[in-house]
Design a protein around this motif. Structure first.
Motif, mmCIF file in Angstrom:
data_model
loop_
_atom_site.group_PDB
_atom_site.id
_atom_site.type_symbol
_atom_site.label_atom_id
_atom_site.label_comp_id
_atom_site.label_asym_id
_atom_site.label_seq_id
_atom_site.Cartn_x
_atom_site.Cartn_y
_atom_site.Cartn_z
ATOM 1 N N THR A 205 115.889 44.612 49.958
ATOM 2 C CA THR A 205 114.372 43.710 50.777
ATOM 3 C C THR A 205 115.178 41.921 50.241
ATOM 4 N N HIS A 206 114.394 40.822 50.395
ATOM 5 C CA HIS A 206 115.006 39.778 50.500
ATOM 6 C C HIS A 206 116.150 39.551 51.622
ATOM 7 N N CYS A 207 115.591 39.882 52.719
ATOM 8 C CA CYS A 207 116.796 39.301 53.735
ATOM 9 C C CYS A 207 116.598 37.980 54.668
ATOM 10 N N ASP A 208 115.536 38.132 54.234
ATOM 11 C CA ASP A 208 114.980 36.308 55.076
ATOM 12 C C ASP A 208 116.209 35.246 54.351
ATOM 13 N N LYS A 209 116.368 35.921 52.756
ATOM 14 C CA LYS A 209 116.740 34.810 51.879
ATOM 15 C C LYS A 209 118.424 34.170 51.855
ATOM 16 N N VAL A 210 119.374 35.642 51.901
ATOM 17 C CA VAL A 210 120.519 35.626 52.712
ATOM 18 C C VAL A 210 121.488 36.327 53.244
ATOM 19 N N THR A 211 122.554 36.415 53.609
ATOM 20 C CA THR A 211 122.369 36.652 55.066
ATOM 21 C C THR A 211 122.814 38.060 54.106
ATOM 22 N N LYS A 212 123.339 39.470 54.886
ATOM 23 C CA LYS A 212 122.673 41.076 54.689
ATOM 24 C C LYS A 212 124.579 41.670 54.147
ATOM 25 N N SER A 213 123.921 41.380 52.740
ATOM 26 C CA SER A 213 124.926 41.878 51.980
ATOM 27 C C SER A 213 125.947 43.028 52.505
ATOM 28 N N SER A 214 127.031 43.381 52.048
ATOM 29 C CA SER A 214 127.777 44.269 52.325
ATOM 30 C C SER A 214 127.956 45.557 52.005
ATOM 31 N N LEU A 215 128.079 46.542 52.282
ATOM 32 C CA LEU A 215 127.727 47.589 51.379
ATOM 33 C C LEU A 215 129.120 48.822 51.549
ATOM 34 N N PRO A 216 129.785 49.707 50.678
ATOM 35 C CA PRO A 216 129.987 50.560 50.867
ATOM 36 C C PRO A 216 129.409 51.853 51.704
ATOM 37 N N GLN A 217 129.164 51.680 52.777
ATOM 38 C CA GLN A 217 128.487 53.053 53.651
ATOM 39 C C GLN A 217 128.668 54.457 53.200
ATOM 40 N N GLN A 218 129.530 54.203 54.049
ATOM 41 C CA GLN A 218 130.626 55.457 54.416
ATOM 42 C C GLN A 218 130.901 56.278 52.913
ATOM 43 N N GLU A 219 131.301 55.528 51.639
ATOM 44 C CA GLU A 219 131.533 55.713 50.647
ATOM 45 C C GLU A 219 130.392 56.511 49.629
ATOM 46 N N LEU A 220 129.147 56.126 50.346
ATOM 47 C CA LEU A 220 127.969 56.331 49.279
ATOM 48 C C LEU A 220 127.549 57.210 50.024
ATOM 49 N N LYS A 221 127.936 56.878 51.775
ATOM 50 C CA LYS A 221 126.954 59.153 52.452
ATOM 51 C C LYS A 221 128.177 59.387 51.993
ATOM 52 N N LYS A 222 129.320 59.680 51.636
ATOM 53 C CA LYS A 222 130.352 60.844 51.431
ATOM 54 C C LYS A 222 129.562 61.192 50.249
ATOM 55 N N ALA A 223 129.656 60.317 49.018
ATOM 56 C CA ALA A 223 128.785 60.845 47.331
ATOM 57 C C ALA A 223 128.136 61.654 47.807
ATOM 58 N N PHE A 224 126.793 61.022 48.484
ATOM 59 C CA PHE A 224 125.366 61.292 48.615
ATOM 60 C C PHE A 224 124.613 62.093 49.448
ATOM 61 N N PRO A 225 125.324 62.879 49.987
ATOM 62 C CA PRO A 225 124.715 63.364 51.323
ATOM 63 C C PRO A 225 123.425 63.054 51.476
ATOM 64 N N GLN A 226 122.128 62.872 50.256
ATOM 65 C CA GLN A 226 121.307 62.969 50.487
ATOM 66 C C GLN A 226 121.036 61.753 51.597
ATOM 67 N N ILE A 227 121.615 60.435 51.240
ATOM 68 C CA ILE A 227 120.738 59.053 51.817
ATOM 69 C C ILE A 227 121.003 59.334 53.489
ATOM 70 N N ARG A 228 120.201 58.839 53.855
ATOM 71 C CA ARG A 228 119.799 59.099 55.706
ATOM 72 C C ARG A 228 120.278 57.995 56.294
ATOM 73 N N ASP A 229 119.853 56.650 55.169
ATOM 74 C CA ASP A 229 120.474 55.669 56.225
ATOM 75 C C ASP A 229 119.992 54.416 55.292
ATOM 76 N N PHE A 230 120.978 53.328 55.914
ATOM 77 C CA PHE A 230 120.716 51.521 55.045
ATOM 78 C C PHE A 230 119.507 50.878 55.594
ATOM 79 N N TYR A 231 118.882 50.087 55.166
ATOM 80 C CA TYR A 231 117.960 49.327 55.594
ATOM 81 C C TYR A 231 117.706 48.068 55.276
#
Length: 1678
Positions: free
Chosen positions: A680-706
């Motif tokens: 949330t609050h993407c209007d306030k700051v530049t989108k923060s980077s996330l370790p998306q691939q690592e999180l998806k591998k650890a938690f296969p339930q994740i559909r995507d990041f928004y």
């Protein structure tokens, strides 16, 4: 005509069914001339008469002679008139021999040459020494019939035979019984009988050796064993050679058994069937399953007119042999797992086929001809895949994978190397094992490898993939279609109107037609159906009743349900509430108020989302508070039926977003739900980077990041679309829901939307609304509310005191919890909720609801009541500081031990530890509990559990048996994880035993995963990290809680051994023998006479284990001997009646002089004539206890308490206890294999013979324990363990055969690893493979001395003698102190409790897999006494009752008040009992369930079928003090021996245990026609378990809160009366369940005798449904 009419006379039939011993009288020098011209003068000369015992076959189907000279009657009764004394008995026996012809159509007589005489009769008739031809033997039989008829005339009963009643014929006279006793006491006569017969001693029905061996052939013996009884093979109807290790049959095998009707050759190693099978022209039932047969001889087709059942399952036949389809008379064909069934062409000619099982094969088509057959059972399952590997958490290695797959013949048809290729292709991490994700891939590959219904050429879309012909088989009762790609079970199923059981487990079906609910189903199996929508999985998990009720209502109207929960989670301040507002807003933005209050608990609202062209989606939006304090309540509402939005504030950065915590929490509680991660609050700051691939591998339930902004609306529209897409992808979306249930929901919802805004609705009002919806059935009422609970619409607790209300607004219950667990300041200080503060905590709620709310917090494991204070403790609100507690030093000199377990969690969810504290609070000592720990005390054992870190929990215990309390803790964590934390992953560690023996404070710890890995790899040993101790894997497995059913037996054996060990020190087993006439029956007698049963009750109350016999005058000596041997002291009740009975006197002499057992005399009755009898001479020097004065009873019973131990001590002072235990395998003993009937294994016998070694050591003065001399006194497990415990040295005769024997390995492991006894290795046999096994490794690791006797080595014998004498320790026994005795007694209770807990755990697993209506789990076959017994109060209980304020009106409570069912005048001898499953010890209940009325053979077969279960449960029960006749009487000991005889070395497996348990429980459920459940009730315990308890214990299951506020918690009925609500409805529910689960009443058939040679037409007519061919309904009585 009179004689022929006897065939159907019930009195005649019952005589042969009731008795197991028969004999007739014949002249000693009988000649051919006597047969031609029988003379009454010669027949009546007592001096010339011999007694000839007769064999009744297996079930009185025939009476025949054996070739024996008989026993001279004169040596027993010189002047005895048998015809006058035994008229009825002899008349019946002669009549039986004659009726064998009368029951056969005379025109068919030429086909039956031999009716009663063996082929050789030179001993019966010495004048006939030559082997007779068939026609000559037939003439002799005709002559014998004249003799028998003359005897009948002499007896003078022919004219009265039609008028004889069952009462006249069923009871054998006392003089006959006395004659049997005299025979048993005469060594010459007994030797002759035992040479020709088995079972004369009463241990089993008396049969000739031929009939006995036909169903009891010793293991590892060949058919040649029967050749010595070839004269009797002509009489054999049933032959049972299953599990005998037979590798081949002789070419003339079937020619030997030409009259056989039932032949069982299953579970051997046969590779082919002899071609002479066509000689078995009377064969009706053939079982050759589980062999290695690759083809069948074409000659089997010649049995087309006789063979009725054929079982060729589990043989590598490759395809169904064509010759099988030529057997047109078959009624049952079992061809499961033979590889392939490519064609059933010709099956249409099997006009009588009723059972067809061709499952687990490659099936390419199902012919339409099947619809024309009268099939009642059909199994057409496909080649299996393996979902159980995932559900049981098995991660197989390559070798384990191959061994699992190789069980199925279809896989053997794959190209070489195919399985290895599959394994490597899915083993992505190349670690050599398959994890869950990899197993899913394997199953998908296997699913596509073979033809299956519903795919490729067998799609059949009209029927959902099911072959159309299946729905045309209108006679089907049981249908099994597993491992196919079915899409749905369509409405066509309604045509199968006779269906009672369906099994569509392990398929891809999405829905089961509601029409199934209109069928009379009793079983529905839908396990492992991942795509299933209808019925919903939540309903399936609730079991048969829920599924059946759901389908039944669905058939009356259904609606597609498109609803789910939207769960908003994340840290506080992440913007969850604003995001909800944005999503629900038509503008996509939120009105942000930065001063708004923080969410307190959970906010819930509804959101209806339209879908273009489709039905809208209904979201129930749950906005969870993000503050840490609420985490303990959030866990109760997270579920798989939801979509999760994990919200984080990107302004704070990923490191402070708490994503790992929330992802782990969701993965624990809802491992199958999709997760959308929203920044949330993407209007306030530049989108923060996330370790998306690592999180998806650890938690296969994740559909995507928004990334979104609730202020500007950026990303909201896209998120809404994604949310709709993800929601519609969920398998439960669109499931069918009964319209009436949704109508009930709508009516209930109006209450919370109306002007009153009701949150909580009394059950009575819910009932009224249900009535208006047409839901009148109380069963369906509960099911409907539970389903709405699963949907999240309501919250309902089906427990005794909470079920009175239904929470119709989930937000309400959240608010209730928030009143306790809140960020606001409240009255709860340091985790303590004072009851007087309930009004403050719940000030918004009516005062009368406060106790209900308090109990609600207990149901959620949030609080528990304190014992000594009017308060509840809230563990999650306790301070973090540790409470001080003393942890003493282990007192090893008193036998105490310390052990521990350390749990390591990948993620330890908030609340799990605190909930475990709540469930263990019953053992908390003095309130020693803090937020991260708890101190426990149980039965002189102490323990502490500590949460050491965010991922680790330590459980530590001390005491004589500390494993029990650790196991109890493990059960609690395990149950919680299964209930609420399905995604939790953890491992636990156990200490090294050797390190503990060294008293190291920090012993090495073994991870359970490491031990399981070693098991998978087949590693026999493992080393600890600190001291490098070498421990065997089975040794470590025995210390771990049983994780898999295969671990169960190891634990049971170990527990039984420990029970026996402790029992030797603290308990004394006694056998009480008294005359039934000394039991007072009238009121006057009870005032003057001491009741032996009162004595027995008081002895038990004092701690003695008492078995008894009150019929010594008629009891079988062999049966009684079993009870005597199991006892340490025999108590003899001396009285006038006892002394006057010759049999009783002989029994006393037998105990005193033959067995030389310690005995105690107790005087009973009021007479003194016994003092003048000759029995008094034998006891003149004995001290006795006078129990004939009831006024002095209290003093005399105390005298008995003291006298019994003195008797034992006096007897054991001079007793020699074998100190050298000889452990060996029978196959290595030449003296054993040389015996008739034994088979020599190639390479097994070398120079050294273990049995001769024993004799050598004995001659040298070494007392040795050898199994053949010692086993049989105490039971299957105990005898060997007892010998090992008392031994000071073990001589282990090891060999390859020894290393392959499960029992031998158990003995060696027990001695080496647990008892630490010195062992001498003596190498026998001829092989050396044993050196590379566990035995060899243990021998090397412990540096045991070794002597080789494989080849001649006389000096080696001297070396063994020297080593034994050197290592034999010289010890003096010292008496134990009182404190140690008390410790041992407490330890005995702990071991018994853990044994019962482990056993019940296994039974629960088996019971759950049956998928039938709820029913008690513990079943016992008990023996009915021939007169009612009474269980009287002990002396202590009497005093307690006298001092109580409300004394009971009667001092006696019936224990066995059964009125046994009559079966043709014969009373059932057995009954079923269900046991109360109380946590601190099982016990029996008074209500019994009738045993089915069966023939002797069917009863024996049924008992053998349940033996793997029955032997185990009795092995546990024998250490209790329960007054069950099956463990306390000679008949019970005999029954135990019968069970144990089935459990042979290495043959019986856990699968047999499950089948046996299922068979026993199904039988009891069928017999319990009134659904009494034995008087037990299904109860939910505070620790989360479900147990079946008696009335007393069920009332104790509630918490202190329930007892204190009982009146407030009880619900007012419509009449205003306070009642424990729904108890009546629960009763109705049980009865309703019964109607669904009951089988039809068993069909009773007229008992028959002398039916060995059934005519083909008659046999065919009566074949189907016989009990021996029943599987799922084994107890049905024909």
């Amino acid at each position: 005509m009179i004689l022929r009419s006897c065939v159907v006379n019930p009195a005649v039939i019952q005589f042969f069914l009731d008795n197991s011993k028969f004999f007739v009288l014949l002249p000693r020098d009988l000649t051919i001339n006597d047969l031609r011209h029988p003379s009454l003068t010669k027949l009546s000369q007592n001096k010339n008469i011999n007694v000839h015992m007769l064999c009744p076959g297996l079930r009185s189907e025939i009476l025949h002679f054996v070739n024996s000279a008989g026993i001279e009657l004169e040596q027993f009764y010189p002047n005895f008139d048998c015809m006058e004394s035994w008229p009825t008995f002899l008349f019946m026996c002669y009549l039986g021999l004659i009726l064998q012809d009368a029951s056969i159509n005379f025109t068919l007589k030429p086909f039956f040459f031999f009716d009663m005489l063996p082929q050789t009769i030179d001993k019966i008739m010495p004048s006939v020494s030559d082997t007779l031809k068939k026609d000559e033997l037939q003439l002799i039989e005709r002559g014998l019939q004249r003799v028998f008829y003359l005897y009948l005339l002499w007896l003078g009963l022919i004219q009265n035979v039609q008028k004889m009643s069952i009462a006249e014929t069923s009871k054998v006279s006392d003089s006959i019984q006395k004659f049997y006793v005299d025979l048993a006491n005469n060594s010459d006569a007994l030797k002759q009988i035992q040479h020709n017969f088995h079972g004369f001693d009463g241990s089993s029905p008396m049969r000739c050796m031929g009939h006995h061996l036909s169903i009891n052939l010793p293991q590892d013996t060949s058919e040649s064993t029967l050749d010595q009884y070839k004269d009797y093979l002509q009489f054999l109807q049933k032959i049972d050679f299953h599990k005998h290790g037979m590798k081949e049959l002789s070419g003339n095998f079937f020619s030997k058994f030409t009259r056989a009707e039932d032949l069982n050759l299953s579970e051997n190693q046969l590779q082919k069937i002899p071609a002479d099978i066509n000689m078995a022209s009377f064969l009706t039932h053939l079982n050759i399953s589980k062999n290695e047969i690759t083809s069948l001889p074409n000659e089997i087709a010649e049995l087309k007119d006789t063979l009725l059942t054929l079982d060729i399952s589990h043989n590598p036949l490759g395809d169904l042999p064509a010759c099988v389809l030529k057997l047109t008379s078959l009624t049952q064909l079992h061809a499961t797992n033979i590889g392939k069934v490519s064609s059933l062409r010709g099956i249409k000619y099997m006009k009588d086929l009723e059972v067809l099982c061709i499952g687990y094969n490659i099936l390419e088509s199902i012919p339409d001809e099947l619809k024309d057959l009268p099939l009642v059972e059909l199994d057409i399952s496909g080649v299996p895949w393996f979902p159980n590997l995932i559900s049981e958490r098995i991660n197989p290695t390559m070798s384990r994978f191959k061994s699992i797959v190789d069980q199925y013949i279809a896989f053997k048809q794959l190209p070489a190397g195919k399985l290895e290729e599959i394994f490597k292709s899915v083993d992505k991490d190349s670690n050599g094992t398959l994890e869950n994700e990899e197993l899913v891939m394997v199953n998908n590959i296997i699913m596509d490898m073979f033809p299956r219904f519903g795919k490729d050429q067998m799609v059949n879309p009209e029927t959902g993939g099911m072959p159309k012909v299946v729905y045309q088989m209108t006679t089907l009762q049981k249908l099994t279609v597993e491992f196919h790609c079915l899409m749905e079970i369509t409405d066509h199923i309604k045509h199968l109107i006779k269906l009672t059981a369906i099994n569509f487990s392990n398929t891809t079906i999405q829905s089961l037609s509601p029409q199934a609910g209109q069928l009379n189903l009793r079983e529905i199996h839908l396990q492992h159906c991942p795509s299933l929508k209808t019925p919903p999985k939540e309903v399936v998990r609730r079991g048969f009743n829920a599924v059946y009720g759901y389908l039944k209502r669905l058939s009356q109207g259904a609606t597609s349900c498109r609803r789910t929960k939207l769960m908003m989670v994340g840290l506080g301040g992440a913007g969850k509430t604003s995001l909800v507002e944005s999503l629900m807003s038509s503008y996509g933005t939120a009105d942000l108020d930065y001063e708004e209050a923080i969410t307190d608990g959970i906010d819930i609202c509804q959101w209806n989302v339209p879908v273009k062209g489709e039905e809208s989606i209904q979201f129930s939006v749950w906005d969870f508070a993000g503050q840490t304090v609420y985490y303990n309540t959030h866990q109760f509402f997270l579920s798989n039926r939801a979509v999760y939005m994990l919200v984080w504030n990107i302004r704070l950065g990923y490191e402070h977003a708490g994503l790992d915590f929330w992802l782990s929490s969701i993965a624990c509680h809802a491992p199958k739900a999709p997760i959308l991660i929203i920044g949330t609050h993407c209007d306030k700051v530049t989108k923060s980077s996330l370790p998306q691939q690592e999180l998806k591998k650890a938690f296969p339930q994740i559909r995507d990041f928004y990334f979104v902004s609730s202020y500007t609306g950026e990303g909201i529209s896209n998120l809404q679309n994604v949310l709709k897409t993800v929601a519609l992808e969920q398998k439960y979306m669109g499931e069918k829901v009964p319209e009436a249930w949704l109508e009930l929901e709508r009516k209930i919802m109006k209450y919370r939307e109306g002007p009153k805004k009701v949150d909580l609705l009394p059950w009575t009002e819910v009932e009224e609304e249900a009535d208006t919806c047409g839901i009148l059935d109380p069963v369906e009422m509960i099911q409907a509310i539970e389903f709405l609970h699963d949907l999240g619409s309501v919250i309902f607790f089906n427990t005794e005191f909470l079920r009175g209300y239904v929470v119709i607004y989930p937000q309400w219950i959240v608010d209730v919890m928030a009143c306790i667990v809140t960020v606001h300041v409240g009255p709860i200080k340091e985790g303590k909720l004072l009851h007087k503060d309930m009004g403050v905590v719940w000030k918004k709620y009516p005062k009368n609801l406060h106790p209900w709310l308090l109990r609600l917090t207990e149901e959620f494991d949030l609080t528990f009541p304190l014992k000594d204070e009017e308060a509840n403790l809230v563990p999650c609100l306790l301070p973090d500081t540790d409470t001080s507690y003393d942890w003493p030093t282990v007192k090893t000199d008193k036998g105490e031990k310390e052990t521990k377990m350390i749990y390591t969690f990948k993620y330890l969810p908030a609340g799990l530890f605190n909930r475990a504290q709540v469930r263990l609070h019953g053992y908390s000592e003095g309130g020693k509990i803090w937020k991260k720990g708890m101190y426990l005390k149980k039965n002189n054992h102490i323990a502490v559990i500590l949460q050491n870190s965010k991922s680790e929990v330590l459980a530590r215990a001390q005491g004589y048996k500390p494993e029990n309390i650790l196991y109890l803790i493990h059960e609690v964590f395990e149950a919680l994880i299964e209930e609420s934390y399905a995604g939790v992953k953890y491992d636990f560690r156990i200490p090294c035993i050797e390190c503990q023996n060294m008293n190291l404070t920090e012993p090495s710890m073994f991870a359970a995963s490491r031990v399981y890995r070693a098991v998978e790899l087949g590693a026999p040993f493992i080393q600890c990290d600190n001291m490098f101790h070498t421990l065997s894997i089975p040794e470590l497995q025995a210390l771990m809680p049983p994780d898999k059913s295969t671990d169960f037996d190891n634990h049971l054996r170990r527990s039984i051994q420990e029970l026996q060990d402790i029992n030797e020190d603290i308990n004394i087993n006694v056998c009480f023998v008294f005359h039934s006439k000394n039991v007072p029956t009238t009121t006057e007698e009870k005032k003057d006479m001491v009741d032996p049963f009162q004595i027995m009750t008081d002895l038990r109350a004092h701690g003695f284990l008492v078995s008894f016999c009150d019929t010594p005058d008629t009891a079988d000596l062999g049966t009684l001997t079993l009870s005597f041997k199991a006892a340490k002291v025999v108590i003899i009740g001396i009285s006038d009646e006892f002394a006057a009975d010759p049999q009783c006197k002989r029994l006393f002499i037998f105990v005193k002089e033959t067995l030389r057992m310690p005995f105690l005399l107790v005087v009973l009755g009021n007479g003194k004539e016994w003092m003048k009898s000759d029995l008094a001479l034998n006891i003149s020097s004995e001290v006795y206890v006078k129990m004939n004065d009831i006024k002095r009873y209290d003093a005399k019973i105390k005298e008995m308490y003291e006298a019994i131990p003195r008797k034992l001590e006096a007897n054991t002072e001079g007793e020699e206890i074998p100190r050298c235990f000889i452990s060996y395998c029978w196959a290595n003993s030449k003296s054993e294999v040389d015996k008739p009937g034994s088979r020599l294994k190639e390479g097994a016998v070398g120079w050294g013979d273990p049995r001769k070694l024993k004799h050598f050591l004995s001659k040298g003065g070494v007392s040795c324990w050898l199994d053949v001399e010692r086993v049989g006194g105490k039971g299957l497990f105990e005898d060997i363990a007892d010998g090992l415990r008392k031994a000071k040295i073990i001589v282990a005769c090891v060999s390859d055969e020894y290393a392959d024997s499960a029992n031998c390995k158990m003995e060696f492991r027990f001695a080496a690893c647990q008892l630490k006894i010195p062992i001498i290795i003596v190498v026998v046999g001829t092989g050396y493979t044993w050196e590379r096994t566990e035995i060899g490794m243990l021998a090397v690791g412990n540096k045991y001395p070794k002597v080789n006797l494989q080849y001649e080595n006389s000096s080696g014998l001297l070396d063994i003698m020297k080593m034994v004498q050197e290592k034999m320790p010289q010890e003096s026994e010292t008496k134990k102190g009182k404190s140690l005795e008390e410790q041992k007694e407490a330890s005995f209770q702990e071991v018994l409790e853990i044994t019962q807990r482990q056993f019940l755990r296994q039974c629960i697993q088996f019971a759950d897999s049956m998928n039938v209506a709820h029913y008690p789990r513990l079943v016992v076959v008990d023996i009915l006494h021939d007169k009612p017994l009474t269980k009287k109060l002990s002396t202590t209980e009497k005093r307690e009752e006298e001092n109580s304020e409300c004394p009971t009106e009667q001092a006696e409570e019936p224990v066995v008040e059964d009125t046994p069912l009559e079966s043709g005048g014969k009373k059932n001898k057995m009954c079923f009992r269900l046991l109360c499953e109380h946590e601190e010890g099982w016990h029996e209940v008074d209500t019994t369930i009738p045993f089915p009325s069966l023939t002797t053979e069917d009863e024996d077969e049924w008992l053998q079928g349940i033996a793997p279960y029955a032997a185990r449960v009795l092995a546990v029960l024998k250490y209790t003090n329960l007054p069950l006749l099956c463990i306390n009487t000679p008949q019970g000991k005999q029954l135990q021996q019968k069970y144990e005889s089935v459990l042979t070395d290495g043959q019986e497996k856990n699968a047999d245990f499950k089948d046996a348990y299922t068979k026993a429980r199904e039988t009891v459920m069928e017999q319990d026609k009134d659904r009494t459940c034995g008087g037990l009730r299904r109860c939910h315990l505070l620790n989360g378990k479900v147990r079946w308890l008696c009335e007393k214990h069920s009332q104790e299951t509630g918490s202190k809160t329930e007892r204190k506020y009982h009146s407030e918690l009880s619900v007012k009925s419509k009449e205003g009366v306070s009642t424990p609500h729904i108890t009546k409805r629960e009763s109705q529910l049980a009865n309703k369940n019964a109607s669904a689960a009951k089988s039809p009443d068993p069909v009773q058939v007229q008992p028959q005798v002398f039916q060995m040679r059934q005519m083909q037409g008659v046999a065919k007519k009566n074949s189907h449904g016989q009990m021996k061919r029943q599987t799922s309904q084994a107890c049905s009585v024909m």
